[in-house]
Design a protein around this motif. Structure first.
Motif, PDB file in Angstrom:
ATOM      1  N   LEU A 194       0.833  -1.208   0.000  1.00  0.00           N
ATOM      2  CA  LEU A 194       0.000   0.000   0.000  1.00  0.00           C
ATOM      3  C   LEU A 194       0.869   1.260   0.000  1.00  0.00           C
ATOM      4  O   LEU A 194       0.602   2.211  -0.746  1.00  0.00           O
ATOM      5  N   ALA A 195       1.930   1.263   0.792  1.00  0.00           N
ATOM      6  CA  ALA A 195       2.834   2.415   0.823  1.00  0.00           C
ATOM      7  C   ALA A 195       3.525   2.603  -0.527  1.00  0.00           C
ATOM      8  O   ALA A 195       3.638   3.726  -1.028  1.00  0.00           O
ATOM      9  N   PHE A 196       3.973   1.507  -1.128  1.00  0.00           N
ATOM     10  CA  PHE A 196       4.624   1.580  -2.438  1.00  0.00           C
ATOM     11  C   PHE A 196       3.672   2.151  -3.482  1.00  0.00           C
ATOM     12  O   PHE A 196       4.039   3.061  -4.242  1.00  0.00           O
ATOM     13  N   ALA A 236       0.972   8.476   6.252  1.00  0.00           N
ATOM     14  CA  ALA A 236       0.630   8.345   7.673  1.00  0.00           C
ATOM     15  C   ALA A 236      -0.499   7.343   7.916  1.00  0.00           C
ATOM     16  O   ALA A 236      -0.377   6.503   8.814  1.00  0.00           O
ATOM     17  N   PRO A 237      -1.596   7.369   7.140  1.00  0.00           N
ATOM     18  CA  PRO A 237      -2.656   6.387   7.401  1.00  0.00           C
ATOM     19  C   PRO A 237      -2.185   4.936   7.221  1.00  0.00           C
ATOM     20  O   PRO A 237      -2.627   4.053   7.952  1.00  0.00           O
ATOM     21  N   VAL A 238      -1.288   4.710   6.272  1.00  0.00           N
ATOM     22  CA  VAL A 238      -0.759   3.361   6.051  1.00  0.00           C
ATOM     23  C   VAL A 238       0.035   2.913   7.279  1.00  0.00           C
ATOM     24  O   VAL A 238      -0.174   1.814   7.807  1.00  0.00           O
ATOM     25  N   LEU A 239       0.929   3.758   7.735  1.00  0.00           N
ATOM     26  CA  LEU A 239       1.750   3.431   8.904  1.00  0.00           C
ATOM     27  C   LEU A 239       0.873   3.206  10.139  1.00  0.00           C
ATOM     28  O   LEU A 239       1.062   2.244  10.887  1.00  0.00           O
ATOM     29  N   LEU A 240      -0.099   4.062  10.341  1.00  0.00           N
ATOM     30  CA  LEU A 240      -0.985   3.924  11.494  1.00  0.00           C
ATOM     31  C   LEU A 240      -1.835   2.649  11.406  1.00  0.00           C
ATOM     32  O   LEU A 240      -2.109   2.008  12.424  1.00  0.00           O
ATOM     33  N   ALA A 241      -2.237   2.262  10.194  1.00  0.00           N
ATOM     34  CA  ALA A 241      -2.995   1.015  10.010  1.00  0.00           C
ATOM     35  C   ALA A 241      -2.151  -0.191  10.406  1.00  0.00           C
ATOM     36  O   ALA A 241      -2.637  -1.115  11.073  1.00  0.00           O
ATOM     37  N   VAL A 242      -0.882  -0.190  10.012  1.00  0.00           N
ATOM     38  CA  VAL A 242       0.024  -1.292  10.360  1.00  0.00           C
ATOM     39  C   VAL A 242       0.201  -1.360  11.879  1.00  0.00           C
ATOM     40  O   VAL A 242       0.126  -2.443  12.473  1.00  0.00           O
ATOM     41  N   ILE A 243       0.412  -0.215  12.503  1.00  0.00           N
ATOM     42  CA  ILE A 243       0.573  -0.185  13.966  1.00  0.00           C
ATOM     43  C   ILE A 243      -0.703  -0.669  14.658  1.00  0.00           C
ATOM     44  O   ILE A 243      -0.646  -1.440  15.623  1.00  0.00           O
ATOM     45  N   ALA A 244      -1.862  -0.249  14.159  1.00  0.00           N
ATOM     46  CA  ALA A 244      -3.136  -0.689  14.738  1.00  0.00           C
ATOM     47  C   ALA A 244      -3.304  -2.202  14.589  1.00  0.00           C
ATOM     48  O   ALA A 244      -3.760  -2.879  15.522  1.00  0.00           O
ATOM     49  N   ASP A 245      -2.928  -2.741  13.443  1.00  0.00           N
ATOM     50  CA  ASP A 245      -3.037  -4.181  13.212  1.00  0.00           C
ATOM     51  C   ASP A 245      -2.130  -4.951  14.167  1.00  0.00           C
ATOM     52  O   ASP A 245      -2.536  -5.958  14.757  1.00  0.00           O
ATOM     53  N   TRP A 246      -0.900  -4.490  14.339  1.00  0.00           N
ATOM     54  CA  TRP A 246       0.014  -5.132  15.292  1.00  0.00           C
ATOM     55  C   TRP A 246      -0.557  -5.083  16.712  1.00  0.00           C
ATOM     56  O   TRP A 246      -0.486  -6.058  17.448  1.00  0.00           O
ATOM     57  N   THR A 247      -1.099  -3.933  17.081  1.00  0.00           N
ATOM     58  CA  THR A 247      -1.676  -3.765  18.416  1.00  0.00           C
ATOM     59  C   THR A 247      -2.808  -4.765  18.634  1.00  0.00           C
ATOM     60  O   THR A 247      -2.857  -5.471  19.651  1.00  0.00           O
ATOM     61  N   GLU A 248      -3.713  -4.822  17.671  1.00  0.00           N
ATOM     62  CA  GLU A 248      -4.847  -5.743  17.744  1.00  0.00           C
ATOM     63  C   GLU A 248      -4.367  -7.188  17.917  1.00  0.00           C
ATOM     64  O   GLU A 248      -4.827  -7.905  18.813  1.00  0.00           O
ATOM     65  N   ASN A 249      -3.429  -7.620  17.081  1.00  0.00           N
ATOM     66  CA  ASN A 249      -2.972  -9.014  17.101  1.00  0.00           C
ATOM     67  C   ASN A 249      -2.233  -9.353  18.390  1.00  0.00           C
ATOM     68  O   ASN A 249      -2.447 -10.427  18.969  1.00  0.00           O
ATOM     69  N   ALA A 250      -1.373  -8.462  18.842  1.00  0.00           N
ATOM     70  CA  ALA A 250      -0.613  -8.722  20.072  1.00  0.00           C
ATOM     71  C   ALA A 250      -1.553  -8.833  21.271  1.00  0.00           C
ATOM     72  O   ALA A 250      -1.391  -9.716  22.122  1.00  0.00           O
ATOM     73  N   ILE A 251      -2.542  -7.957  21.331  1.00  0.00           N
ATOM     74  CA  ILE A 251      -3.497  -8.007  22.441  1.00  0.00           C
ATOM     75  C   ILE A 251      -4.330  -9.282  22.362  1.00  0.00           C
ATOM     76  O   ILE A 251      -4.542  -9.957  23.376  1.00  0.00           O
ATOM     77  N   LYS A 266      -7.703   0.194  12.237  1.00  0.00           N
ATOM     78  CA  LYS A 266      -7.023  -0.498  11.138  1.00  0.00           C
ATOM     79  C   LYS A 266      -7.894  -0.507   9.891  1.00  0.00           C
ATOM     80  O   LYS A 266      -7.444  -0.133   8.803  1.00  0.00           O
ATOM     81  N   LEU A 267      -9.145  -0.922  10.045  1.00  0.00           N
ATOM     82  CA  LEU A 267     -10.040  -1.014   8.893  1.00  0.00           C
ATOM     83  C   LEU A 267     -10.288   0.351   8.264  1.00  0.00           C
ATOM     84  O   LEU A 267     -10.202   0.516   7.038  1.00  0.00           O
ATOM     85  N   ILE A 268     -10.562   1.345   9.090  1.00  0.00           N
ATOM     86  CA  ILE A 268     -10.819   2.693   8.572  1.00  0.00           C
ATOM     87  C   ILE A 268      -9.588   3.247   7.873  1.00  0.00           C
ATOM     88  O   ILE A 268      -9.690   3.828   6.788  1.00  0.00           O
ATOM     89  N   LEU A 269      -8.419   3.059   8.452  1.00  0.00           N
ATOM     90  CA  LEU A 269      -7.190   3.607   7.869  1.00  0.00           C
ATOM     91  C   LEU A 269      -6.806   2.911   6.565  1.00  0.00           C
ATOM     92  O   LEU A 269      -6.313   3.559   5.636  1.00  0.00           O
ATOM     93  N   VAL A 270      -7.040   1.614   6.478  1.00  0.00           N
ATOM     94  CA  VAL A 270      -6.772   0.913   5.202  1.00  0.00           C
ATOM     95  C   VAL A 270      -7.730   1.425   4.138  1.00  0.00           C
ATOM     96  O   VAL A 270      -7.320   1.746   3.019  1.00  0.00           O
ATOM     97  N   TRP A 271      -9.012   1.538   4.464  1.00  0.00           N
ATOM     98  CA  TRP A 271      -9.992   2.046   3.497  1.00  0.00           C
ATOM     99  C   TRP A 271      -9.662   3.484   3.101  1.00  0.00           C
ATOM    100  O   TRP A 271      -9.789   3.850   1.927  1.00  0.00           O
TER     101      TRP A 271
END
Length: 183
Positions: free
Chosen positions: A94-96, A116-131, A161-166
């Protein structure tokens, strides 16, 4: 401008193929299809695709269905571990594609803002999965309780994550209309 819009549509098709391929490989490698089938039969939606907030009780209900499915918890944990890597694939693609579009339309100097939205989506996804990984361990433990606060944080991360990817996908489509192509 319409040529660039066509390029944006092709970029989104390319990203969709990468995303769908990654989801298929993750599902196959983790054995997660048993979980998907069990949740579908129970009329439940996976937590990682819920735009609306979910709480600890909903998470525990989903995890109970998974726990009652042969190989379900093992597949869920394997999928969550793989999903710690997957955001790098879809986020990188997505960033590329965002950068390609930004430079195509002559807006390269705005790269950081649009990435920024791409980076924040990745961070949100990591947060969700780790939790989710940690809370599943607590769910399975007889001596530990699922944390309502942590599940709320995971729920917020899921929605973000979903909102930022969209949002990122939509930005790729509208960039040709925001900026005029160079020369």
């Amino acid at each position: 401008m319409f040529h660039n819009f066509g390029l944006a549509v092709l970029a989104l098709c390319f990203w969709t193929a990468i995303f769908a391929g990654g989801v298929y490989l993750m599902s196959t490698a983790s054995g997660h299809r048993v979980v998907e089938t069990a949740l579908r039969q129970a009329g439940m939606e996976a937590l990682n695709m819920r735009l609306r907030p979910y709480g600890a009780d909903e998470a525990k209900a989903v995890w109970q269905v998974i726990a009652n499915t042969e190989g379900g918890m093992q597949a869920e944990r394997a999928s969550l571990r793989l999903d710690l890597v997957f955001p790098l694939l879809y986020g990188g693609a997505l960033a590329f594609l965002m950068l390609v579009m930004l430079f195509t339309v002559g807006a390269g100097s705005y790269s950081a803002a649009f990435l920024a939205p791409v980076l924040l989506a990745v961070i949100a996804d990591w947060t969700e999965n780790a939790i989710h990984l940690r809370q599943i361990a607590r769910f399975e433990s007889a001596s530990d309780e699922v944390s309502a606060l942590m599940v709320r944080i995971a729920s917020t991360a899921t929605s973000a994550k979903l909102i930022l990817v969209w949002l990122s996908l939509a930005l790729i489509l509208v960039l040709p209309f925001i900026f005029r192509a160079r020369g």
